[in-house]
Design a protein around this motif. Structure first.
Motif, PDB file in Angstrom:
ATOM      1  N   LEU A  78      29.176  19.609  11.203  1.00 56.44           N
ATOM      2  CA  LEU A  78      28.095  19.887  10.247  1.00 56.44           C
ATOM      3  C   LEU A  78      28.589  19.724   8.815  1.00 56.44           C
ATOM      4  CD1 LEU A  78      26.341  22.984  11.880  1.00 56.44           C
ATOM      5  CD2 LEU A  78      25.424  20.671  11.660  1.00 56.44           C
ATOM      6  N   ARG A  79      29.798  20.191   8.570  1.00 59.18           N
ATOM      7  CA  ARG A  79      30.395  20.094   7.250  1.00 59.18           C
ATOM      8  C   ARG A  79      30.543  18.628   6.848  1.00 59.18           C
ATOM      9  NH1 ARG A  79      34.426  23.842   8.244  1.00 59.18           N
ATOM     10  NH2 ARG A  79      35.868  22.164   8.773  1.00 59.18           N
ATOM     11  N   GLU A  80      31.072  17.859   7.770  1.00 58.87           N
ATOM     12  CA  GLU A  80      31.339  16.447   7.515  1.00 58.87           C
ATOM     13  C   GLU A  80      30.041  15.666   7.287  1.00 58.87           C
ATOM     14  OE1 GLU A  80      34.331  13.706   6.882  1.00 58.87           O
ATOM     15  OE2 GLU A  80      34.659  15.750   7.603  1.00 58.87           O
ATOM     16  N   LEU A  81      29.031  15.956   8.108  1.00 55.09           N
ATOM     17  CA  LEU A  81      27.779  15.195   8.028  1.00 55.09           C
ATOM     18  C   LEU A  81      26.903  15.623   6.848  1.00 55.09           C
ATOM     19  CD1 LEU A  81      26.533  15.050  11.749  1.00 55.09           C
ATOM     20  CD2 LEU A  81      27.683  13.258  10.454  1.00 55.09           C
ATOM     21  N   PHE A  82      26.785  16.934   6.667  1.00 55.21           N
ATOM     22  CA  PHE A  82      25.800  17.415   5.701  1.00 55.21           C
ATOM     23  C   PHE A  82      26.446  18.187   4.550  1.00 55.21           C
ATOM     24  CE2 PHE A  82      23.759  17.782  10.015  1.00 55.21           C
ATOM     25  CZ  PHE A  82      23.103  16.562   9.943  1.00 55.21           C
TER      26      PHE A  82
ATOM     27  N   THR B   9      17.178  17.671  -9.493  1.00 55.14           N
ATOM     28  CA  THR B   9      16.421  17.374  -8.277  1.00 55.14           C
ATOM     29  C   THR B   9      16.305  15.870  -8.058  1.00 55.14           C
ATOM     30  OG1 THR B   9      15.106  19.238  -8.989  1.00 55.14           O
ATOM     31  CG2 THR B   9      14.318  18.050  -7.051  1.00 55.14           C
ATOM     32  N   PRO B  10      16.614  15.379  -6.872  1.00 56.59           N
ATOM     33  CA  PRO B  10      16.495  13.942  -6.621  1.00 56.59           C
ATOM     34  C   PRO B  10      15.028  13.510  -6.631  1.00 56.59           C
ATOM     35  CG  PRO B  10      17.115  15.115  -4.616  1.00 56.59           C
ATOM     36  CD  PRO B  10      17.080  16.120  -5.717  1.00 56.59           C
ATOM     37  N   PRO B  11      14.771  12.214  -6.863  1.00 59.15           N
ATOM     38  CA  PRO B  11      13.380  11.746  -6.879  1.00 59.15           C
ATOM     39  C   PRO B  11      12.676  12.090  -5.564  1.00 59.15           C
ATOM     40  CG  PRO B  11      14.918   9.988  -7.471  1.00 59.15           C
ATOM     41  CD  PRO B  11      15.729  11.149  -7.035  1.00 59.15           C
ATOM     42  N   GLN B  12      11.407  12.350  -5.658  1.00 61.23           N
ATOM     43  CA  GLN B  12      10.623  12.793  -4.510  1.00 61.23           C
ATOM     44  C   GLN B  12      10.666  11.839  -3.317  1.00 61.23           C
ATOM     45  OE1 GLN B  12       8.899  15.802  -3.912  1.00 61.23           O
ATOM     46  NE2 GLN B  12      10.283  16.310  -5.585  1.00 61.23           N
ATOM     47  N   ASP B  13      10.808  10.535  -3.576  1.00 64.12           N
ATOM     48  CA  ASP B  13      10.719   9.578  -2.463  1.00 64.12           C
ATOM     49  C   ASP B  13      12.034   9.460  -1.674  1.00 64.12           C
ATOM     50  OD1 ASP B  13      11.287   6.444  -4.187  1.00 64.12           O
ATOM     51  OD2 ASP B  13      11.885   8.484  -4.705  1.00 64.12           O
ATOM     52  N   VAL B  14      13.097  10.112  -2.142  1.00 68.07           N
ATOM     53  CA  VAL B  14      14.374  10.011  -1.439  1.00 68.07           C
ATOM     54  C   VAL B  14      14.606  11.227  -0.552  1.00 68.07           C
ATOM     55  CG1 VAL B  14      16.878   9.975  -1.726  1.00 68.07           C
ATOM     56  CG2 VAL B  14      15.441   8.527  -3.165  1.00 68.07           C
ATOM     57  N   SER B  15      14.348  12.403  -1.094  1.00 66.44           N
ATOM     58  CA  SER B  15      14.680  13.639  -0.408  1.00 66.44           C
ATOM     59  C   SER B  15      13.977  13.871   0.938  1.00 66.44           C
ATOM     60  CB  SER B  15      14.458  14.807  -1.373  1.00 66.44           C
ATOM     61  OG  SER B  15      14.406  16.007  -0.690  1.00 66.44           O
TER      62      SER B  15
ATOM     63  N   PRO C 114      12.766  11.795   3.365  1.00 65.40           N
ATOM     64  CA  PRO C 114      13.312  11.041   4.497  1.00 65.40           C
ATOM     65  C   PRO C 114      14.696  11.538   4.922  1.00 65.40           C
ATOM     66  CG  PRO C 114      12.395   9.555   2.883  1.00 65.40           C
ATOM     67  CD  PRO C 114      12.367  10.918   2.270  1.00 65.40           C
ATOM     68  N   LEU C 115      15.515  11.953   3.943  1.00 67.81           N
ATOM     69  CA  LEU C 115      16.850  12.450   4.280  1.00 67.81           C
ATOM     70  C   LEU C 115      16.754  13.707   5.132  1.00 67.81           C
ATOM     71  CD1 LEU C 115      19.371  12.117   1.325  1.00 67.81           C
ATOM     72  CD2 LEU C 115      19.599  11.347   3.697  1.00 67.81           C
ATOM     73  N   ASP C 116      15.861  14.615   4.734  1.00 65.57           N
ATOM     74  CA  ASP C 116      15.652  15.836   5.517  1.00 65.57           C
ATOM     75  C   ASP C 116      15.180  15.497   6.912  1.00 65.57           C
ATOM     76  OD1 ASP C 116      16.434  17.391   3.496  1.00 65.57           O
ATOM     77  OD2 ASP C 116      14.435  18.079   2.904  1.00 65.57           O
TER      78      ASP C 116
ATOM     79  N   ALA D 211      16.974  16.348  10.376  1.00 60.85           N
ATOM     80  CA  ALA D 211      16.283  17.132  11.408  1.00 60.85           C
ATOM     81  C   ALA D 211      16.261  16.359  12.730  1.00 60.85           C
ATOM     82  CB  ALA D 211      14.859  17.455  10.957  1.00 60.85           C
ATOM     83  N   GLY D 212      15.979  15.066  12.627  1.00 59.08           N
ATOM     84  CA  GLY D 212      15.940  14.234  13.833  1.00 59.08           C
ATOM     85  C   GLY D 212      17.300  14.158  14.496  1.00 59.08           C
ATOM     86  N   PHE D 213      18.317  14.030  13.678  1.00 62.61           N
ATOM     87  CA  PHE D 213      19.678  13.929  14.215  1.00 62.61           C
ATOM     88  C   PHE D 213      20.084  15.237  14.881  1.00 62.61           C
ATOM     89  CE2 PHE D 213      24.336  13.661  14.039  1.00 62.61           C
ATOM     90  CZ  PHE D 213      24.527  12.393  14.547  1.00 62.61           C
ATOM     91  N   GLU D 214      19.729  16.337  14.260  1.00 63.92           N
ATOM     92  CA  GLU D 214      20.055  17.638  14.858  1.00 63.92           C
ATOM     93  C   GLU D 214      19.340  17.818  16.192  1.00 63.92           C
ATOM     94  OE1 GLU D 214      19.379  20.798  12.076  1.00 63.92           O
ATOM     95  OE2 GLU D 214      21.307  20.454  11.084  1.00 63.92           O
TER      96      GLU D 214
END
Lengths: 74, 196
Positions: free
Chosen positions: A68-72, B4-10, B12-14, B18-21
């Protein structure tokens, strides 16, 4: 189906990887052949034993934190 | 904290996280168990899993969501193992595993212990140690099937071999392992008999 063929398909049967037709042929053979039936039971117990012994271990908590540390960056 | 990063970047990253988790990180235990059997070393297993997760996260956009993340991750893990660990941790096999003829335990125990009661006396560590002694091609097939419950098709895909090879290796691997466990049980006096 003879005993040799039946034993050759043993693990495929226990892994549920056979076609329904072949599965039926084996069931029919096992009903008529106590020695093959006994061997199937023995191998089924063996596979259950393997699963029970090998699936207990999970990833260490520390590794999960590290990933988790490494990825995020947490 | 940066601004705060631009709205269009943040967002998708989240979403990616979430998908990866949800789809990948849930398989951490599986990856660890397989890594441990491949490397036979906890610290190498940690590194291999870590590397697999990093590679997987970088390649996450290429993974078709909702398909088979476990098989996809195991394929990445195996490639990483072959490329970076096998060379230094273990030597590639010199024996032809497909010619190994296993020993039939059932015919030995048929009269005295047809229910395989001797298995119950063998503890986890001993089973894992016996698996670690199998030739690598057998070990990886058996672990994917018996430890992780993958189908022949999935195993064939991960190991990049035909299904017929998976069947034949699995048969031999299980029989060979059974022979080792039987020998151990005889040695320990769990069952009467002569070691193979």
């Amino acid at each position: 189906m003879n005993c040799r063929e039946c034993v050759d398909h043993l693990y495929e049967f226990l892994d549920r990887e056979l076609t329904p037709e072949l599965e039926r042929e084996i069931r029919a053979h096992l009903e008529d052949c106590p020695p093959c039936d006994e061997q199937y039971d023995f191998e089924e117990l063996y596979l259950k034993f393997l699963r029970a012994r090998c699936r207990t271990q999970g990833a260490p908590a520390e590794l999960k934190k590290r990933v988790l540390r490494e990825l995020f960056g947490e | 904290m940066a601004k705060t990063p631009p709205q269009d970047v943040s967002p998708p990253l989240d979403e990616k996280r979430a998908g990866f988790e949800r789809e990948a990180l849930v398989h951490l235990d599986v990856l660890y168990r397989v890594a441990l059997r491949l490397t036979a070393n906890p610290s190498d297993a940690d590194d291999l899993v870590q590397e697999t997760m990093l590679k997987a996260y970088r390649a996450w956009d290429q993974y078709e969501k909702g398909t088979n993340a476990k098989a996809w991750l195991l394929t990445i893990l195996r490639h990483a193992f072959i490329n970076e660990y096998r060379r230094r941790t273990r030597h590639p096999e010199t024996v032809d595993v497909d010619t190994i003829e296993p020993y039939a335990v059932f015919s030995e125990v048929q009269d005295d212990d047809p229910q395989g009661a001797f298995f119950d006396k063998i503890v986890d560590d001993q089973v894992l140690r016996a698996i670690d002694q199998l030739p690598e091609a057998f070990r990886e097939t058996l672990v994917l099937s018996d430890v992780e419950g993958l189908s022949y098709q999935e195993i064939a895909g991960i190991l990049e071999v035909p299904i017929g090879t998976v069947k034949s290796r699995l048969f031999r691997a299980r029989q060979l392992l059974q022979g080792k466990l039987y020998d151990y049980a005889v040695e320990m006096g769990y069952i009467k008999g002569s070691p193979a």
